[in-house]
Design a protein around this motif. Structure first.
Motif, PDB file in Angstrom:
ATOM      1  N   ASP A   1       0.828  -1.202   0.000  1.00 13.87           N
ATOM      2  CA  ASP A   1       0.000   0.000   0.000  1.00 13.87           C
ATOM      3  C   ASP A   1       0.865   1.256   0.000  1.00 13.87           C
ATOM      4  OD1 ASP A   1      -2.538   1.052  -0.157  1.00 13.87           O
ATOM      5  OD2 ASP A   1      -2.840   1.142   2.013  1.00 13.87           O
ATOM      6  N   TRP A   2       1.970   1.192   0.702  1.00  9.33           N
ATOM      7  CA  TRP A   2       2.889   2.332   0.782  1.00  9.33           C
ATOM      8  C   TRP A   2       3.610   2.543  -0.551  1.00  9.33           C
ATOM      9  CZ3 TRP A   2       7.162   2.771   5.157  1.00  9.33           C
ATOM     10  CH2 TRP A   2       7.791   4.025   5.048  1.00  9.33           C
ATOM     11  N   VAL A   3       4.177   1.455  -1.094  1.00 16.21           N
ATOM     12  CA  VAL A   3       4.985   1.561  -2.311  1.00 16.21           C
ATOM     13  C   VAL A   3       4.127   1.870  -3.538  1.00 16.21           C
ATOM     14  CG1 VAL A   3       6.465   0.273  -3.897  1.00 16.21           C
ATOM     15  CG2 VAL A   3       6.812   0.059  -1.425  1.00 16.21           C
ATOM     16  N   VAL A   4       2.978   1.188  -3.668  1.00 14.17           N
ATOM     17  CA  VAL A   4       2.170   1.308  -4.885  1.00 14.17           C
ATOM     18  C   VAL A   4       1.216   2.497  -4.827  1.00 14.17           C
ATOM     19  CG1 VAL A   4       0.483   0.154  -6.371  1.00 14.17           C
ATOM     20  CG2 VAL A   4       2.336  -1.167  -5.313  1.00 14.17           C
ATOM     21  N   TRP A   5       0.556   2.700  -3.682  1.00 21.43           N
ATOM     22  CA  TRP A   5      -0.459   3.747  -3.581  1.00 21.43           C
ATOM     23  C   TRP A   5      -0.043   4.919  -2.691  1.00 21.43           C
ATOM     24  CZ3 TRP A   5      -2.108  -1.433  -3.912  1.00 21.43           C
ATOM     25  CH2 TRP A   5      -2.847  -1.716  -5.076  1.00 21.43           C
ATOM     26  N   ASP A   6       1.194   4.876  -2.194  1.00 22.16           N
ATOM     27  CA  ASP A   6       1.745   5.975  -1.402  1.00 22.16           C
ATOM     28  C   ASP A   6       0.908   6.276  -0.155  1.00 22.16           C
ATOM     29  OD1 ASP A   6       3.736   7.835  -0.879  1.00 22.16           O
ATOM     30  OD2 ASP A   6       2.643   9.469  -1.851  1.00 22.16           O
ATOM     31  N   HIS A   7       0.357   5.207   0.457  1.00 28.65           N
ATOM     32  CA  HIS A   7      -0.377   5.358   1.714  1.00 28.65           C
ATOM     33  C   HIS A   7       0.586   5.082   2.869  1.00 28.65           C
ATOM     34  CE1 HIS A   7      -4.424   4.468  -0.475  1.00 28.65           C
ATOM     35  NE2 HIS A   7      -4.098   5.748  -0.522  1.00 28.65           N
ATOM     36  N   ARG A   8       1.284   6.106   3.296  1.00 26.15           N
ATOM     37  CA  ARG A   8       2.259   5.958   4.370  1.00 26.15           C
ATOM     38  C   ARG A   8       1.518   5.801   5.706  1.00 26.15           C
ATOM     39  NH1 ARG A   8       7.607   7.940   4.858  1.00 26.15           N
ATOM     40  NH2 ARG A   8       7.301   9.036   2.876  1.00 26.15           N
ATOM     41  N   PRO A   9       1.804   4.749   6.470  1.00 27.39           N
ATOM     42  CA  PRO A   9       1.104   4.568   7.747  1.00 27.39           C
ATOM     43  C   PRO A   9       1.506   5.636   8.764  1.00 27.39           C
ATOM     44  CG  PRO A   9       2.857   2.942   7.503  1.00 27.39           C
ATOM     45  CD  PRO A   9       2.749   3.653   6.192  1.00 27.39           C
ATOM     46  N   THR A  10       0.543   6.151   9.500  1.00 26.53           N
ATOM     47  CA  THR A  10       0.830   7.141  10.544  1.00 26.53           C
ATOM     48  C   THR A  10       1.385   6.436  11.778  1.00 26.53           C
ATOM     49  OG1 THR A  10      -1.369   6.962  11.536  1.00 26.53           O
ATOM     50  CG2 THR A  10      -1.088   8.545   9.724  1.00 26.53           C
ATOM     51  N   LEU A  11       1.974   7.219  12.686  1.00 31.16           N
ATOM     52  CA  LEU A  11       2.497   6.636  13.926  1.00 31.16           C
ATOM     53  C   LEU A  11       1.376   6.010  14.740  1.00 31.16           C
ATOM     54  CD1 LEU A  11       5.093   9.356  15.039  1.00 31.16           C
ATOM     55  CD2 LEU A  11       5.551   7.078  14.091  1.00 31.16           C
ATOM     56  N   LEU A  12       0.210   6.662  14.767  1.00 27.55           N
ATOM     57  CA  LEU A  12      -0.919   6.119  15.507  1.00 27.55           C
ATOM     58  C   LEU A  12      -1.380   4.796  14.914  1.00 27.55           C
ATOM     59  CD1 LEU A  12      -2.631   6.905  17.940  1.00 27.55           C
ATOM     60  CD2 LEU A  12      -4.266   7.977  16.369  1.00 27.55           C
ATOM     61  N   ALA A  13      -1.425   4.727  13.600  1.00 31.97           N
ATOM     62  CA  ALA A  13      -1.814   3.486  12.943  1.00 31.97           C
ATOM     63  C   ALA A  13      -0.789   2.380  13.209  1.00 31.97           C
ATOM     64  CB  ALA A  13      -1.977   3.710  11.441  1.00 31.97           C
ATOM     65  N   CYS A  14       0.493   2.736  13.190  1.00 28.35           N
ATOM     66  CA  CYS A  14       1.543   1.754  13.480  1.00 28.35           C
ATOM     67  C   CYS A  14       1.429   1.233  14.909  1.00 28.35           C
ATOM     68  CB  CYS A  14       2.917   2.364  13.256  1.00 28.35           C
ATOM     69  SG  CYS A  14       3.334   2.653  11.521  1.00 28.35           S
ATOM     70  N   ALA A  15       1.110   2.137  15.850  1.00 23.12           N
ATOM     71  CA  ALA A  15       0.920   1.709  17.235  1.00 23.12           C
ATOM     72  C   ALA A  15      -0.259   0.746  17.340  1.00 23.12           C
ATOM     73  CB  ALA A  15       0.696   2.926  18.129  1.00 23.12           C
ATOM     74  N   GLY A  16      -1.327   1.044  16.612  1.00 23.59           N
ATOM     75  CA  GLY A  16      -2.480   0.149  16.611  1.00 23.59           C
ATOM     76  C   GLY A  16      -2.138  -1.207  16.031  1.00 23.59           C
ATOM     77  N   MET A  17      -1.382  -1.220  14.947  1.00 25.22           N
ATOM     78  CA  MET A  17      -0.960  -2.487  14.345  1.00 25.22           C
ATOM     79  C   MET A  17      -0.129  -3.305  15.331  1.00 25.22           C
ATOM     80  SD  MET A  17       0.150  -1.357  10.475  1.00 25.22           S
ATOM     81  CE  MET A  17      -0.973  -0.446   9.407  1.00 25.22           C
ATOM     82  N   ALA A  18       0.771  -2.613  16.036  1.00 22.38           N
ATOM     83  CA  ALA A  18       1.615  -3.307  17.014  1.00 22.38           C
ATOM     84  C   ALA A  18       0.770  -3.939  18.121  1.00 22.38           C
ATOM     85  CB  ALA A  18       2.631  -2.333  17.606  1.00 22.38           C
ATOM     86  N   LEU A  19      -0.268  -3.232  18.568  1.00 20.59           N
ATOM     87  CA  LEU A  19      -1.145  -3.784  19.606  1.00 20.59           C
ATOM     88  C   LEU A  19      -1.936  -4.974  19.082  1.00 20.59           C
ATOM     89  CD1 LEU A  19      -2.540  -0.556  21.327  1.00 20.59           C
ATOM     90  CD2 LEU A  19      -0.982  -2.258  22.316  1.00 20.59           C
TER      91      LEU A  19
END
Length: 288
Positions: free
Chosen positions: A256-274
């Motif tokens: 999603d990041w490479v193809v559609w340039d949807h860079r995950p936010t820090l909040l989203a990354c924290a949610g993924m980690a949880l």
């Protein structure tokens, strides 16, 4: 092979196969997002199931009809129904919300598995399992927050897909204990194709020539994913290789990041980690 149908556990092989399977699943999501520009969700669903069924039939019938005779048709129907519902929910969600977010919500399925197992077996679930699931659901809530208040239709669809996927995952393991891999695939794609026909008819729109390359790639990615998942669950239980399902979140986020340039936010990354951490706690508690 033991009479019960179980193979000896090989966690390393099971983990590798599961990771490879969910890389293919990430590709399915990405290809569905591209194909969805040309064809409806119902058509995507029908095409991927029908294409896979065409490849599975000659292999399944190589030893004649006895090879596909089953005494567990009800469980095959359950697996096909929940699998079809999950894919439709995910494909629809992808059209409404970013690919990585839709995938994360759908593949929070292991967090639902303690509830599914309890509902089916009525066995007591360890407190640590519920704690892990709670941590994971907190991560889901954190991922949902950046989009604003309330739930969008895409988010609801992805969460519904997670519940369907949890049931489908458990049914794959139950079938894998006694059914050969090719029989599981034969009934899954047969029944899923039949179930997809009315959905595609209601959802039908003409398919342009530019879509066929993407639809073929989608079908082959789905076939590879299903074969690898079934084989993996025959070498290690769903509980043991369950953590590796989260590799699909990493693969999809990168795509999603490479193809559609949807860079995950820090909040989203924290949610993924949880979500991942809670799932790992729940899986480890179930194993104990």
């Amino acid at each position: 092979m033991p009479a019960s149908g179980h193979r000896p556990d090989n966690l390393l092989l099971g983990a590798g196969l599961t990771t490879a399977a969910f890389f293919c699943v990430a590709l399915v999501g990405a290809l569905a997002k591209v194909s969805g520009q040309y064809a409806s969700t119902g058509v995507l669903l029908l095409f991927q199931n029908a294409l896979c069924f065409l490849f599975v039939v000659p292999v399944a019938l190589r030893s004649g009809w006895p090879a596909v005779r089953t005494g567990r048709i009800g469980l095959h129907v359950l697996r096909a129904a929940t699998g079809t519902a999950c894919w439709y929910a995910l494909f629809f969600a992808i059209t409404q919300i970013p690919l990585a977010k839709a995938t994360l919500l759908t593949y929070s399925a292991p967090l639902w598995m303690p509830l599914v197992a309890w509902a089916v077996t009525r066995q007591r679930v360890a407190a640590a399992t519920w704690i892990g699931a709670g941590i994971g659901f907190l991560g889901v809530a954190l991922v949902l927050r950046p989009e604003g208040d309330g739930f969008s239709i895409g988010e609801v669809s992805a969460l519904a897909g997670a519940l369907f996927l949890a049931v489908a995952m458990m049914s794959v393991r139950w079938l894998g204990a006694t059914e050969p891999m090719i029989r599981v695939l034969f009934y899954y794609f047969l029944l899923s194709t039949v179930m997809s026909v009315p959905i595609a008819l209601v959802d039908w729109r003409p398919i342009p020539a530019a879509a066929w390359m993407w639809l073929l790639a989608l079908g082959f990615a789905q076939l590879a994913a299903q074969v690898l998942i079934v084989v993996a669950y025959r070498y290690a239980s769903a509980e043991k290789v369950g953590p590796f399902i989260y590799s699909v979140i990493v693969f999809t986020a990168l795509i999603d990041w490479v193809v559609w340039d949807h860079r995950p936010t820090l909040l989203a990354c924290a949610g993924m980690a949880l979500v991942v951490g809670g799932g790992l706690v729940a899986v480890r508690a179930r194993r104990s």
